[in-house]
Design a protein around this motif. Structure first.
Motif, short mmCIF file in Angstrom:
data_model
loop_
_atom_site.label_atom_id
_atom_site.label_comp_id
_atom_site.label_asym_id
_atom_site.label_seq_id
_atom_site.Cartn_x
_atom_site.Cartn_y
_atom_site.Cartn_z
N PHE A 135 39.62 33.43 41.49
CA PHE A 135 39.78 34.80 41.02
C PHE A 135 41.09 35.39 41.51
N GLN A 136 41.52 36.40 40.78
CA GLN A 136 42.78 37.05 41.10
C GLN A 136 42.79 37.55 42.54
N MET A 142 39.72 27.08 36.85
CA MET A 142 40.40 28.11 36.08
C MET A 142 41.09 29.03 37.08
N ASP A 183 42.95 32.43 37.69
CA ASP A 183 43.19 33.73 37.08
C ASP A 183 44.37 34.39 37.81
#
Lengths: 258, 300, 155
Positions: B94-95, B170, B172
């Motif tokens: 996550f960011q 993934m 971000d």
């Protein structure tokens, strides 16, 4: 005019949707096979932060409320020469009403708001999302232990509150104002019943625990994940939970003692 | 199953998505194929819903239409438990890092292992130390997330993301808000994880220069769909205006500087300018001057 | 280690809760022997004890010397029999003493008033288990009103 009707309709729909969300959240969090080995430490951790850390505020306010009850009750009862009835007055008001209700209100302010803020912040910092992406259900991992911790802690807190409050009433009534000690306890004992008073108080407390914890968790879990959203959710937890407790208290009192 | 399916870990076909019940579509007819074992960059202007794309792949959001296949499983159609099964095979950085603030770095990385396995403590410790070594944070194992710098927090989160050896990671916005050094570190980490473990990577970013050095394939998303795809070299050679605007970072172009709205004059005067009368135009241009000053004042 | 501390704290928390419940159950809602020290028991039969309860005080001139420890019905005619637990400090009551059910204030609790009798060579002291013969029952308001009306009617 139509706009207002539409606004009313929207707020009703939102409320119903919110209640539905809360219901689904609770069901999902509680249904399913419990994994005792993993959930036990989590429950303990939450019991600690929800229950043990609320102990100080509960004991202090219980003591003061009991002392005030003793003082006020004495000044009224002494006019009728009935100061021996101070014991049952203090005990019954605490066991039936003040213990469960004030505990629930304090709990909503102390533990409920912190539950909402904690979960809201976990949502805002993507911790809940990241749990989901790790294939860990946040409802089971985060919501469920907090719910049970609140549900178990509050009745214990309410019992402690009542006991400390009665002691506070005893301190003021007997030690300070000189009500006869034996009469204080004996009249109390002859007026307080296990099932009618103590048990009903505990049942009330369980209902409040359920409602307050549920509201706090729902407000946190479904808050808007911004600083404004979290602060609104926290305020809303305290307001909604307090009103729910007072409203439910009337209903429960009517059912139990009415 | 066609041969393309074998090579592509994630296949997105004809996806429509809008938040809530809103009519504002984020995606319309989105098509993407993410090759297995490669680094795929997804780029696009801010606010185009790149994070939404990752959440769609992770099954946190459901599209209104279309299919999203992860290793052959149609994510939106999966039952809850099947979805959780598939999520064990992917992970997301996550960011914000999204480390659990009440646990130490060590516990954070051990967390997914403890949740999904019954391994004894010694083995967990070995795995955690291996992952920490990979991101260079073995010495920071006992720190709390609040004590880490932004770059270290993201590396720790990366160690947690690879704790279960996923097939897909993934990222971000992995470079957002990083200083050049930690940016370089993360670029190197993404590359080396991809090389050594063969992990498929999706990097969502708008830091063009960094990601083009490591990406095997690039998608540019704009206007609710993929507007360009190819290798970095293909895109650099592209004569598409939008691609060039994005790669070189020009302020105005096919992606307008202004957010869609009524014209400036209409916002200020409440009506479009009347160009017929010379006098009124003069008068209005004066008004506009003063209005612009006002507008600037407001903006300031 | 941290979770162990939490468990310990929660354990104490639950124990405090149980103790509080015991306190409520035993102290506030049940009988228990509260007084300590040496005591002895006296008995008295009444026609009517009114609102007298177990643990009501026994007073001599307003000073508490003991407590009512048991109330039963005794004998063929079911007379209330009151058992008093008197502190051993006050063991010099003669058997001419009398005991009556009194009320403190207008609405207050009822208690036993013990009036020590005269002492000379012919009377004996009350011992553990003795009965006080001279008792005055509680005044029942309805009886009083009834008597009053009855005496009015006779005039």
């Amino acid at each position: 005019m139509l706009d207002k009707v539409a606004a009313l309709g929207k707020s009703v729909l939102d409320t119903i949707a919110g209640a539905g969300q809360a219901m689904v959240m609770l069901l999902r969090a509680l249904i399913g096979k419990p994994q005792l080995r993993k959930s036990w430490p989590l429950l303990m951790q939450q019991m600690y932060s929800v229950g043990v850390l609320s102990l100080v505020i509960i004991v202090v306010s219980g003591l003061f409320i009991g002392m005030v009850l003793g003082l006020q009750g004495y000044t009224i009862l002494v006019d009728f020469g009935a100061e021996q009835s101070l014991g049952p007055m203090v005990a019954l008001s605490l066991l039936r009403e003040l213990g469960p209700v004030v505990t629930a209100l304090l709990f909503a302010g102390r533990a409920g708001s912190s539950l909402t803020a904690e979960i809201g912040l976990m949502k805002a910092t993507e911790q809940l999302s990241s749990l989901e992406m790790m294939a860990v259900d946040p409802l089971r991992r985060v919501i469920s232990p907090r719910f049970w911790a609140g549900f178990y802690s509050m009745p214990i807190l309410a019992i402690i509150f009542s006991a400390v409050g009665i002691y506070g009433g005893y301190l003021v009534g007997v030690r300070w104002l000189g009500v006869d000690e034996g009469a204080f306890w004996s009249v109390m004992q002859s007026n307080v019943e296990w099932g009618q008073d103590i048990l009903n108080g505990i049942i009330k407390s369980l209902v409040f625990a359920f409602v307050v914890t549920w509201i706090a968790l729902h407000k946190g879990f479904h808050c808007t994940p911004t600083s404004v959203g979290i602060s609104r959710a926290t305020t809303s937890t305290v307001v909604t939970a307090s009103l729910a407790v007072l409203g439910l208290d009337f209903v429960l009192t009517a059912l139990m003692f009415g | 199953m066609t041969s393309a399916d074998v090579d592509d870990l994630v296949v997105i076909e004809n996806v429509d998505f809008a938040h809530g019940y809103g009519a504002n579509k984020v995606y319309k007819g989105l098509e993407m194929r993410i090759p297995r074992g490669k680094i795929t960059a997804v780029m696009g202007p801010s606010g185009i819903g790149k994070t939404t794309l990752l959440r769609l792949i992770g099954g946190q959001l459901k599209p209104q239409h279309g299919s999203i296949k992860f290793a052959g499983h149609d994510i939106p159609q999966l039952s809850r438990s099947a979805l959780y099964e598939q999520r064990k095979r992917m992970s997301m950085l996550f960011q914000s890092g999204a480390l659990f603030t009440d646990m130490s770095v060590y516990e954070n990385i051990a967390f997914p292992i403890r949740e999904h396995s019954d391994l004894p403590e010694e083995i967990i410790e070995t795995i955690v130390l291996m992952k920490l070594e990979a991101v260079g944070l073995r010495g920071a194992r006992d720190l709390m997330p609040a004590e880490l710098s932004g770059g270290m927090a993201r590396r720790a989160a990366l160690a947690r993301a690879i704790a279960l050896d996923p097939e897909l990671i993934m990222y971000d916005e992995p470079f957002a808000g990083q200083d050049p050094i930690s940016m370089g570190v993360i670029v190197k980490l993404i590359k080396s994880l991809n090389n050594s473990l063969g992990i498929t990577s999706i990097v969502v970013t708008h830091d063009v220069a960094e990601v083009l050095t490591i990406a095997d394939k690039v998608f540019i998303i704009a206007d609710k769909k993929v507007v360009a795809e190819g290798t970095p070299d293909e895109l650099k050679a592209s004569d598409d205006d939008l691609v060039q605007q994005f790669l070189s970072g020009e302020p105005d172009g096919p992606v307008a500087f202004h957010y869609d709205g009524p014209s400036f004059a209409k916002d200020i005067f409440g009506q479009e300018l009347d160009s017929d009368s010379e006098k009124s135009r003069e008068r209005e241009s004066k008004q506009q001057e003063s209005a612009e000053q006002k507008g600037n004042g407001n903006a300031g | 280690m941290e979770s162990r501390n939490a468990q310990l704290a929660v354990g104490f928390f639950v124990i405090i809760g149980v103790l509080a419940l015991l306190f409520l159950g035993l102290r506030a809602a049940n009988t228990s022997i509260g007084s300590n020290g040496e005591t002895y028991k006296l008995y008295a039969k009444f026609d009517n004890i009114g609102g007298l309860k177990e643990r009501s005080p026994v007073k001599v001139g307003g000073v508490v010397v003991g407590r009512v420890s048991r109330i039963t019905l005794d004998g063929d005619y079911y007379e209330p029999l009151v058992e008093m637990t008197i502190s051993a400090k006050y063991d010099e009551f003669s058997n001419t003493s009398s005991v009556s059910v009194l009320t403190s204030g207008l609405l207050g609790e009822q208690y036993l008033g013990l009036s020590p009798g005269f002492i000379d060579d012919t009377v004996e002291m009350l011992d553990d288990g003795d009965y006080i013969q001279d008792t005055k029952s509680a005044l029942v308001l309805e009886d009083l009103i009834g008597q009053f009306l009855f005496s009015q009617g006779n005039d």
